[in-house]
Each structure stands twice: as structure tokens, then as C-alpha cells.
Design a protein around this motif. Structure first.
Motif, PDB file in Angstrom:
ATOM      1  N   ASP A  34       0.832  -1.205   0.000  1.00  0.00           N
ATOM      2  CA  ASP A  34       0.000   0.000   0.000  1.00  0.00           C
ATOM      3  C   ASP A  34       0.866   1.254   0.000  1.00  0.00           C
ATOM      4  O   ASP A  34       2.099   1.186   0.061  1.00  0.00           O
ATOM      5  CB  ASP A  34      -1.010  -0.019   1.144  1.00  0.00           C
ATOM      6  CG  ASP A  34      -0.410   0.169   2.528  1.00  0.00           C
ATOM      7  OD1 ASP A  34       0.782   0.553   2.669  1.00  0.00           O
ATOM      8  OD2 ASP A  34      -1.145  -0.076   3.505  1.00  0.00           O
ATOM      9  N   GLU A  35       0.216   2.413  -0.054  1.00  0.00           N
ATOM     10  CA  GLU A  35       0.953   3.672  -0.190  1.00  0.00           C
ATOM     11  C   GLU A  35       1.841   3.978   1.015  1.00  0.00           C
ATOM     12  O   GLU A  35       2.817   4.718   0.891  1.00  0.00           O
ATOM     13  CB  GLU A  35       0.010   4.843  -0.463  1.00  0.00           C
ATOM     14  CG  GLU A  35      -0.852   5.249   0.723  1.00  0.00           C
ATOM     15  CD  GLU A  35      -1.653   6.498   0.431  1.00  0.00           C
ATOM     16  OE1 GLU A  35      -1.120   7.460  -0.146  1.00  0.00           O
ATOM     17  OE2 GLU A  35      -2.843   6.500   0.797  1.00  0.00           O
ATOM     18  N   SER A  36       1.575   3.365   2.175  1.00  0.00           N
ATOM     19  CA  SER A  36       2.421   3.596   3.353  1.00  0.00           C
ATOM     20  C   SER A  36       3.596   2.627   3.422  1.00  0.00           C
ATOM     21  O   SER A  36       4.432   2.718   4.312  1.00  0.00           O
ATOM     22  CB  SER A  36       1.578   3.490   4.636  1.00  0.00           C
ATOM     23  OG  SER A  36       1.190   2.148   4.863  1.00  0.00           O
ATOM     24  N   GLY A  37       3.638   1.663   2.492  1.00  0.00           N
ATOM     25  CA  GLY A  37       4.726   0.697   2.471  1.00  0.00           C
ATOM     26  C   GLY A  37       4.412  -0.616   3.162  1.00  0.00           C
ATOM     27  O   GLY A  37       5.295  -1.457   3.305  1.00  0.00           O
ATOM     28  N   SER A  38       3.163  -0.806   3.569  1.00  0.00           N
ATOM     29  CA  SER A  38       2.775  -2.062   4.214  1.00  0.00           C
ATOM     30  C   SER A  38       2.520  -3.130   3.167  1.00  0.00           C
ATOM     31  O   SER A  38       1.803  -2.897   2.189  1.00  0.00           O
ATOM     32  CB  SER A  38       1.504  -1.882   5.045  1.00  0.00           C
ATOM     33  OG  SER A  38       1.731  -0.994   6.107  1.00  0.00           O
ATOM     34  N   LEU A  39       3.094  -4.305   3.390  1.00  0.00           N
ATOM     35  CA  LEU A  39       2.872  -5.433   2.502  1.00  0.00           C
ATOM     36  C   LEU A  39       1.482  -5.991   2.788  1.00  0.00           C
ATOM     37  O   LEU A  39       1.178  -6.371   3.913  1.00  0.00           O
ATOM     38  CB  LEU A  39       3.947  -6.505   2.720  1.00  0.00           C
ATOM     39  CG  LEU A  39       3.945  -7.593   1.675  1.00  0.00           C
ATOM     40  CD1 LEU A  39       5.366  -7.924   1.267  1.00  0.00           C
ATOM     41  CD2 LEU A  39       3.246  -8.804   2.192  1.00  0.00           C
ATOM     42  N   LEU A  40       0.629  -6.017   1.775  1.00  0.00           N
ATOM     43  CA  LEU A  40      -0.761  -6.429   1.945  1.00  0.00           C
ATOM     44  C   LEU A  40      -1.024  -7.865   1.510  1.00  0.00           C
ATOM     45  O   LEU A  40      -1.873  -8.545   2.078  1.00  0.00           O
ATOM     46  CB  LEU A  40      -1.685  -5.504   1.143  1.00  0.00           C
ATOM     47  CG  LEU A  40      -1.644  -4.030   1.494  1.00  0.00           C
ATOM     48  CD1 LEU A  40      -2.529  -3.246   0.530  1.00  0.00           C
ATOM     49  CD2 LEU A  40      -2.086  -3.806   2.936  1.00  0.00           C
ATOM     50  N   PHE A  41      -0.336  -8.304   0.464  1.00  0.00           N
ATOM     51  CA  PHE A  41      -0.628  -9.611  -0.118  1.00  0.00           C
ATOM     52  C   PHE A  41       0.602 -10.073  -0.878  1.00  0.00           C
ATOM     53  O   PHE A  41       1.310  -9.253  -1.472  1.00  0.00           O
ATOM     54  CB  PHE A  41      -1.821  -9.497  -1.079  1.00  0.00           C
ATOM     55  CG  PHE A  41      -2.297 -10.808  -1.649  1.00  0.00           C
ATOM     56  CD1 PHE A  41      -3.217 -11.583  -0.971  1.00  0.00           C
ATOM     57  CD2 PHE A  41      -1.837 -11.261  -2.873  1.00  0.00           C
ATOM     58  CE1 PHE A  41      -3.668 -12.791  -1.498  1.00  0.00           C
ATOM     59  CE2 PHE A  41      -2.273 -12.461  -3.414  1.00  0.00           C
ATOM     60  CZ  PHE A  41      -3.195 -13.227  -2.719  1.00  0.00           C
ATOM     61  N   GLU A  42       0.852 -11.378  -0.851  1.00  0.00           N
ATOM     62  CA  GLU A  42       1.948 -11.937  -1.636  1.00  0.00           C
ATOM     63  C   GLU A  42       1.555 -13.315  -2.122  1.00  0.00           C
ATOM     64  O   GLU A  42       0.731 -13.988  -1.504  1.00  0.00           O
ATOM     65  CB  GLU A  42       3.246 -11.984  -0.833  1.00  0.00           C
ATOM     66  CG  GLU A  42       3.210 -12.876   0.384  1.00  0.00           C
ATOM     67  CD  GLU A  42       4.527 -12.873   1.164  1.00  0.00           C
ATOM     68  OE1 GLU A  42       5.285 -11.893   1.091  1.00  0.00           O
ATOM     69  OE2 GLU A  42       4.778 -13.876   1.853  1.00  0.00           O
ATOM     70  N   ASP A  43       2.143 -13.700  -3.242  1.00  0.00           N
ATOM     71  CA  ASP A  43       1.827 -15.004  -3.805  1.00  0.00           C
ATOM     72  C   ASP A  43       2.925 -15.378  -4.802  1.00  0.00           C
ATOM     73  O   ASP A  43       3.775 -14.551  -5.136  1.00  0.00           O
ATOM     74  CB  ASP A  43       0.472 -14.974  -4.512  1.00  0.00           C
ATOM     75  CG  ASP A  43      -0.145 -16.352  -4.710  1.00  0.00           C
ATOM     76  OD1 ASP A  43       0.393 -17.351  -4.179  1.00  0.00           O
ATOM     77  OD2 ASP A  43      -1.167 -16.440  -5.416  1.00  0.00           O
ATOM     78  N   TYR A  44       2.881 -16.640  -5.242  1.00  0.00           N
ATOM     79  CA  TYR A  44       3.801 -17.124  -6.273  1.00  0.00           C
ATOM     80  C   TYR A  44       3.003 -17.963  -7.256  1.00  0.00           C
ATOM     81  O   TYR A  44       1.814 -18.227  -7.058  1.00  0.00           O
ATOM     82  CB  TYR A  44       4.975 -17.898  -5.678  1.00  0.00           C
ATOM     83  CG  TYR A  44       4.587 -19.029  -4.762  1.00  0.00           C
ATOM     84  CD1 TYR A  44       4.215 -20.275  -5.270  1.00  0.00           C
ATOM     85  CD2 TYR A  44       4.578 -18.851  -3.387  1.00  0.00           C
ATOM     86  CE1 TYR A  44       3.846 -21.307  -4.422  1.00  0.00           C
ATOM     87  CE2 TYR A  44       4.216 -19.885  -2.536  1.00  0.00           C
ATOM     88  CZ  TYR A  44       3.856 -21.105  -3.065  1.00  0.00           C
ATOM     89  OH  TYR A  44       3.494 -22.130  -2.232  1.00  0.00           O
ATOM     90  N   ASN A  45       3.645 -18.379  -8.325  1.00  0.00           N
ATOM     91  CA  ASN A  45       2.982 -19.121  -9.390  1.00  0.00           C
ATOM     92  C   ASN A  45       2.435 -20.455  -8.894  1.00  0.00           C
ATOM     93  O   ASN A  45       3.074 -21.138  -8.097  1.00  0.00           O
ATOM     94  CB  ASN A  45       3.983 -19.375 -10.516  1.00  0.00           C
ATOM     95  CG  ASN A  45       3.514 -18.842 -11.838  1.00  0.00           C
ATOM     96  OD1 ASN A  45       2.746 -17.894 -11.899  1.00  0.00           O
ATOM     97  ND2 ASN A  45       3.990 -19.434 -12.918  1.00  0.00           N
TER      98      ASN A  45
END
Length: 162
Positions: A34-45
């Protein structure tokens, strides 16, 4: 312009790509910040099972559509080990996500695959900017692209050696 923060998020994408490779999948990883630098979601193939729509960038677009306002999506950044394919770029554009930062380009991937004797992708290797109007895009990052190439070479080696 690629910042030190960008490099940190891209490093996480490469870790996720390696995780995908270690699980027998194609080495792609992506994160949403997000705009504050917080990681919101992650994924891989997750395409090894045969569903080639299971790209992390597509999962990010779906998650963002369900969990963020249009204003939040516009201010967010997607980081990814490899430039979005046309399917993922379209999803990104339709959902209204903001900036995209990638370690390696679609053109580089096409060149690497050709070097390894792999068949062409069934989908044209188009740049994100050929898909999304007014896209804000940064990449590739040469030192990280070399690491991504190494993962693709390793994937090819594993596929050819069973």
C-alpha cells in the motif's frame, strides 16, 4: 526510478519465485504494497497443476478488488519478479492498481526461453504499457533480472532431467 525500498520488495518477489521453483512450479513471485509501504498480499505461481491462469499478479488483482477501495488500489504498488503477461496486465488495469515494478521483462523471458530451446508462449510477449493505458511502470532491474534468469535456467534443467 528504482529506490532501495523497491529493491527490498523485489527481493521478496525473488524469494517467492524461488519458493515456487522449489515446489516444482515456474519461478514467479509478486507482492502488493500500500501507499504507506505495508505489505498487503503476496503469492507465487501455481501453474504446475495445469491451470495457467494461476499467476501471482492475477491473484493480487483479485485480492485487491475484494479488499481495497478504488482509491487504495490506485495508490498501491505491485512488485513482481517478472513483468506481467497480457492476462495479468489486463487484470491489473481493470482493477485499477497503481505502479508496477518488475525485476525482469517479458522480452527478456522470451529471449531466455529461446536460448533454452523452449517453444514460444501461446500468448504474445507484450509490454505492460501495450496493455494498460497510462501505466506507471519501472523495470527491469539488471542485477535482479540475472537472478531471475538463473531460476528459469534451473527450472528448464529440472524439467529436462525429470
Amino acid at each position: 526510478m528504482i529506490s532501495n525500498n523497491d529493491l527490498e520488495y523485489l527481493a521478496r518477489c525473488l524469494e517467492l519465485a524461488q519458493e515456487a521453483l522449489d515446489k516444482g512450479d515456474e519461478p514467479f513471485g509478486s507482492v502488493l504494497v500500500d501507499e504507506s509501504g505495508s505489505l498487503l498480499f503476496e503469492d507465487y505461481n501455481h501453474v504446475a497443476g495445469g491451470d495457467y491462469t494461476q499467476h501471482p499478479e492475477f491473484a493480487i488483482a483479485r485480492w485487491a478488488a475484494q479488499n481495497m477501495t478504488p482509491e487504495q488500489r490506485e495508490k498501491a504498488t505491485v512488485y513482481t519478479s517478472g513483468e506481467h503477461c497480457p492476462m495479468c496486465a489486463a487484470a491489473h488495469g481493470w482493477v485499477g492498481l497503481g505502479r508496477i515494478v518488475y525485476a525482469s521483462s517479458s522480452q527478456q523471458l522470451a529471449e531466455w526461453n529461446k536460448e533454452m530451446g523452449k517453444p514460444e508462449s501461446p500468448v504474445f510477449n507484450l509490454a505492460i504499457t501495450d496493455i494498460i493505458r497510462n501505466a506507471v511502470v519501472d523495470g527491469p532491474v539488471p542485477e535482479l533480472a540475472a537472478k531471475v534468469k538463473d531460476m528459469h535456467i534451473e527450472m528448464n534443467r529440472r524439467q529436462n532431467n525429470g
